[in-house]
Scaffold this active site. Sequence first.
Site, PDB file in Angstrom:
ATOM      1  N   GLY A  73       8.402   7.015  -2.119  1.00 44.63           N
ATOM      2  CA  GLY A  73       8.960   6.805  -0.796  1.00 44.63           C
ATOM      3  C   GLY A  73       9.259   5.367  -0.438  1.00 44.63           C
ATOM      4  N   ILE A  74       9.044   5.040   0.830  1.00 45.98           N
ATOM      5  CA  ILE A  74       9.342   3.705   1.346  1.00 45.98           C
ATOM      6  C   ILE A  74       8.540   2.639   0.614  1.00 45.98           C
ATOM      7  CG2 ILE A  74       9.080   2.208   3.372  1.00 45.98           C
ATOM      8  CD1 ILE A  74       9.845   4.611   5.111  1.00 45.98           C
ATOM      9  N   GLY A  75       7.260   2.903   0.373  1.00 45.00           N
ATOM     10  CA  GLY A  75       6.419   1.915  -0.294  1.00 45.00           C
ATOM     11  C   GLY A  75       6.925   1.551  -1.671  1.00 45.00           C
ATOM     12  N   SER A  78       7.234   3.324  12.910  1.00 45.19           N
ATOM     13  CA  SER A  78       8.189   4.427  13.008  1.00 45.19           C
ATOM     14  C   SER A  78       8.881   4.335  14.356  1.00 45.19           C
ATOM     15  CB  SER A  78       7.452   5.774  12.903  1.00 45.19           C
ATOM     16  OG  SER A  78       8.262   6.851  13.326  1.00 45.19           O
ATOM     17  N   TYR A  89      -0.017  10.994  15.339  1.00 40.21           N
ATOM     18  CA  TYR A  89       0.720  10.038  14.503  1.00 40.21           C
ATOM     19  C   TYR A  89       1.359   8.956  15.363  1.00 40.21           C
ATOM     20  CZ  TYR A  89       4.616   8.369  11.567  1.00 40.21           C
ATOM     21  OH  TYR A  89       5.514   7.602  10.878  1.00 40.21           O
ATOM     22  N   THR A 104       0.834  -1.195   0.000  1.00 42.50           N
ATOM     23  CA  THR A 104       0.000   0.000   0.000  1.00 42.50           C
ATOM     24  C   THR A 104       0.875   1.254   0.000  1.00 42.50           C
ATOM     25  OG1 THR A 104      -0.189   0.132   2.420  1.00 42.50           O
ATOM     26  CG2 THR A 104      -1.812  -1.220   1.254  1.00 42.50           C
ATOM     27  N   GLY A 105       0.365   2.298  -0.636  1.00 37.18           N
ATOM     28  CA  GLY A 105       1.116   3.546  -0.729  1.00 37.18           C
ATOM     29  C   GLY A 105       2.453   3.350  -1.414  1.00 37.18           C
ATOM     30  N   SER A 106       2.449   2.712  -2.595  1.00 40.32           N
ATOM     31  CA  SER A 106       3.707   2.290  -3.216  1.00 40.32           C
ATOM     32  C   SER A 106       4.084   3.065  -4.469  1.00 40.32           C
ATOM     33  CB  SER A 106       3.661   0.787  -3.522  1.00 40.32           C
ATOM     34  OG  SER A 106       2.435   0.407  -4.117  1.00 40.32           O
ATOM     35  N   THR A 107       3.585   4.286  -4.617  1.00 44.01           N
ATOM     36  CA  THR A 107       3.977   5.091  -5.779  1.00 44.01           C
ATOM     37  C   THR A 107       5.160   5.998  -5.477  1.00 44.01           C
ATOM     38  OG1 THR A 107       2.393   6.858  -5.229  1.00 44.01           O
ATOM     39  CG2 THR A 107       1.627   5.102  -6.705  1.00 44.01           C
TER      40      THR A 107
END
Length: 264
Positions: free
Chosen positions: A18-20, A141, A154, A13-16
């Site tokens: 950064g870390i993903g 984190s 967060y 998820t969120g892989s477009t």
Amino acid sequence: MDMGLNNKTALVTGSTKGIGKAIAIELAKEGVNVLINGRNYEEVEQTVNEIKLKFPTTSPQNAAADMVDKEQRKALFEKYSEVDILVNNMGMYEIMQYEEVDDEIWEKYFRTNVLAANGLSKFYLPKMLRNDFGRIIFIASEEAIMPSGQMPQYCMTKSMLLSLSKSLSKLTIGAEVTVNTIMPGPTLSENVHQIIEGMYANEDKTFLEKEKQFMAANLPQSEIQRFIRPIEIGRIATFLCSPYASAFKGSPIRVDGGMVPTIF
């Protein structure tokens, strides 16, 4: 090193970016067919094409969806009913003082950073157990165990992921299924790169010099005195997904550059 992941399927998820994205690329490098996720269809498609070009023997797919939206998650489940690997990377963060965080913000962070990941895990974990293979990774984190006080909304959600990971791991006893959490320290995402460049825009320095200056002034507790590169998280995640990491069960994996000063 062959990680034994060829032809596995992974939803990141969120892989477009950064870390993903780094995790998706490292998995594809090992022959994994990666389901790329983000809310913007065009951005997801661009990443899919990029990975396909780099790793033509794999079959990356567009899994664009807002994971917070239950109906969009349901549609995703219908399209991709089983995965071997689930990396719950998607999340949100923003520096906010405690007095600024109202109930609506608390709830938004809980839905985005915790409930979305839980919904995906709840759907895919039983299938992994039936297949006697699966990997679930939560991206938390160092703030989960060492809150800075700068973004309590967060930190709360990242601490929850540690507890959720441990609880789900208890359901995998005797199975070749693992649930773990990675806790990255300050990482050089595209957004962070832009912030550092902007802060020192008037200084005639290389990015590495600007980075070093920022770390010394703002994050002196970091032992590496630089931002962690996303690829470093990607490589750790890929190992945890492999059969070689079967002994990691419900483990919080610190990749924090020495930010956390304690033994545990």
